[in-house]
Design an enzyme around this catalytic site. Structure first.
Site, short mmCIF file in Angstrom:
data_model
loop_
_atom_site.label_atom_id
_atom_site.label_comp_id
_atom_site.label_asym_id
_atom_site.label_seq_id
_atom_site.Cartn_x
_atom_site.Cartn_y
_atom_site.Cartn_z
N HIS A 161 25.67 31.08 24.63
CA HIS A 161 25.02 31.68 25.81
C HIS A 161 26.06 32.03 26.88
CE1 HIS A 161 21.07 30.08 24.34
NE2 HIS A 161 21.88 29.15 23.85
N SER A 283 44.90 52.71 36.91
CA SER A 283 43.90 53.48 37.65
C SER A 283 44.61 54.57 38.42
CB SER A 283 43.17 52.54 38.62
OG SER A 283 42.64 53.28 39.71
#
Ligand code: ARG
Length: 467
Positions: A161, A283
């Site tokens: 999980h 970027s």
């Protein structure tokens, strides 16, 4: 004007736009070398009693020229200029140009239907073999990393999980990843075998041939076990090609799950993984960024290939037995899946090699989130508690420790022992001790991880030997 393989029964020429719409040449050019191989086998099948040795020699000579043109890259431009409907017709047209009268004999007893089916199987075998090699190489490099990380003793909190669950060795996680590529390699090997079973060549359009074709000789020359049994089935069977596409998609879906973890782990909040500059992207705006683009793109490619595979499969829905023109679309879809998945699988292996693990940082978080709570409960069970009681006592210890802002320790084990009326209970209280105490086969214990590495290595060696 297009060089068509038909036309005698028409009195008006085809509509150029519809002809262009019907062309799959751009999609199936990649099949060119396999069509040449298939055509050479057909010449062999004809030589038994349909064409003379001399004509056969002319045809083989012309096909050899075409093979060289394909290799050099010159063939594609010719095929485009010829306006062929598909690569199969383009090769036939070029052979007719090169071999004169003999060229007219190549298509005797053959339809594009059995030609396409056979060529697609040869392509499937080739790509299944290279995909298997890629999957094995990726598995091998992951296993090698597992070996190194086991030696280094790198640990982390294994998660379910996405929440910390139990301490594990990083090597254990890496083996889990390698297992997926070993299974992929097995699937590719199985597809390769299926695609080598029966040869459709000589099935004609759907009913076989009145000409004495040496089908067995052609099948053997192409490395098939036998000629296919039923012509009607053979010309419309796309099982192996779809199995290959399926195996590729499955491999990519597995890779996408690993990508997801590596992407998360490479974020500073985790700081588990550093992706080398050569595999990172920056970027255009934010100067500090280093993005794990290859893993994101592989993840996305997996998704789009799932959709493409559904599309390829859907082209077969409701098709009558034998050849229907829809199968041209199946062919194009499979080729696109195979080629695009193959580049993604290669990219995954390449990017994975650019990953380094921050051993210190990973190991230092292996106990976070009370990951040894299960070991405490197991120790209580080993000392007579029922599973339910042990679970309750260890849970209560977690609540207490959490409220005090500390880890589980001896005092928690002692407290549980009092509750149980037992004395002298020992539980592994560190991630190292937790891992060392694992004793089941397949577990994250040191020795078991060593066994897993050895066994995977054996299987990889075995798979490579069979390839
Ligand atoms: N271009 C088609 C393909 O690549 C072959 C068509 C052959 N058969 C036919 N009856 N038109 O699948």
């Amino acid at each position: 004007v297009a060089q068509l393989q038909w036309g005698g029964r028409f009195t008006a020429p085809p509509d150029e736009s519809l002809l262009a719409f019907g062309s799959s040449l751009e999609e199936d050019l990649v099949l060119a070398p396999f069509d040449v191989t298939c055509s050479m086998a057909h010449v062999r099948a004809l030589r038994g009693g349909v064409i003379s040795d001399e004509h056969a020699a002319w045809l083989i000579g012309a096909l050899e020229v075409v093979a060289r043109e394909i290799d050099s890259g010159a063939f594609a431009a010719r095929a485009r200029a010829a306006g062929a409907e598909d690569v199969h017709g383009a090769i036939d047209a070029r052979v007719r140009e090169l071999a004169g009268a003999a060229g007219e004999l190549l298509h005797a007893g053959r339809s594009r239907n059995d030609q396409v089916a056979t060529t697609l199987l040869l392509y499937t075998r080739d790509r299944a073999s290279s995909a298997g090699a890629t999957a094995r190489a990726t598995a091998a490099s992951i296993v090698q990393r597992a070996r190194e990380e086991r030696d280094a003793g790198t640990m982390l909190a294994g998660c379910t999980h996405r929440q910390p669950a139990q301490p594990v060795l990083l090597a254990f996680v890496l083996i889990a990843w390698a297992e997926q590529f070993v299974r992929a390699a097995r699937r590719f090997a199985a597809v390769g075998s299926i695609a080598a079973e029966v040869c459709p060549l000589g099935s004609g359009a759907l009913a076989g041939s009145t000409l004495p074709l040496d089908r067995a000789g052609a099948a053997a020359a192409l490395g098939f076990t036998a000629p296919s049994r039923n012509a009607l089935d053979a010309v419309g069977n796309r099982d192996a090609a779809l199995d290959l596409a399926h195996s590729y998609v499955r491999a990519l879906v597995d890779a996408s799950r690993i990508c997801e973890e590596l992407i998360a782990w490479s974020a500073p909040a985790y700081g588990f993984v550093r992706l080398a500059d050569r595999a990172s992207t920056g970027s255009s705006l934010m100067p500090q960024k280093r993005n794990p683009d290859p893993f994101e793109l592989v993840r996305a490619r997996a998704s789009s290939m799932v959709g493409a595979y559904a599309g390829a499969l859907a082209t077969l829905c409701g098709l009558a037995t034998s050849y229907q023109r829809d199968l041209q679309e199946t062919k194009a879809a499979v080729i696109s899946i195979v080629e695009r998945s193959s580049s993604a699988l290669d990219a995954f292996g390449r990017a994975f090699d650019a990953v380094t693990f921050d051993r210190q940082r990973m190991s230092s978080t292996a106990g976070d989130g009370y990951t040894i709570a299960t070991d405490v409960a197991d120790a209580l069970i080993a000392n007579g508690a029922t599973a339910r009681v042990a679970h309750m006592l260890a849970g209560a210890a977690v609540v207490r420790a959490e409220s005090l802002g500390r880890a589980l320790d001896e005092s928690d084990v002692a407290e549980a022992a009092v509750q149980l009326g037992a004395s002298d209970i020992h539980a592994p209280l560190t991630p190292e001790a937790s891992i060392a105490a694992k004793q089941t086969a397949g577990s994250t214990g040191w020795a078991m991880v060593g066994d897993q590495i050895a066994s995977l290595q054996d299987e990889l060696t075995h798979l490579s030997a069979g390839a």
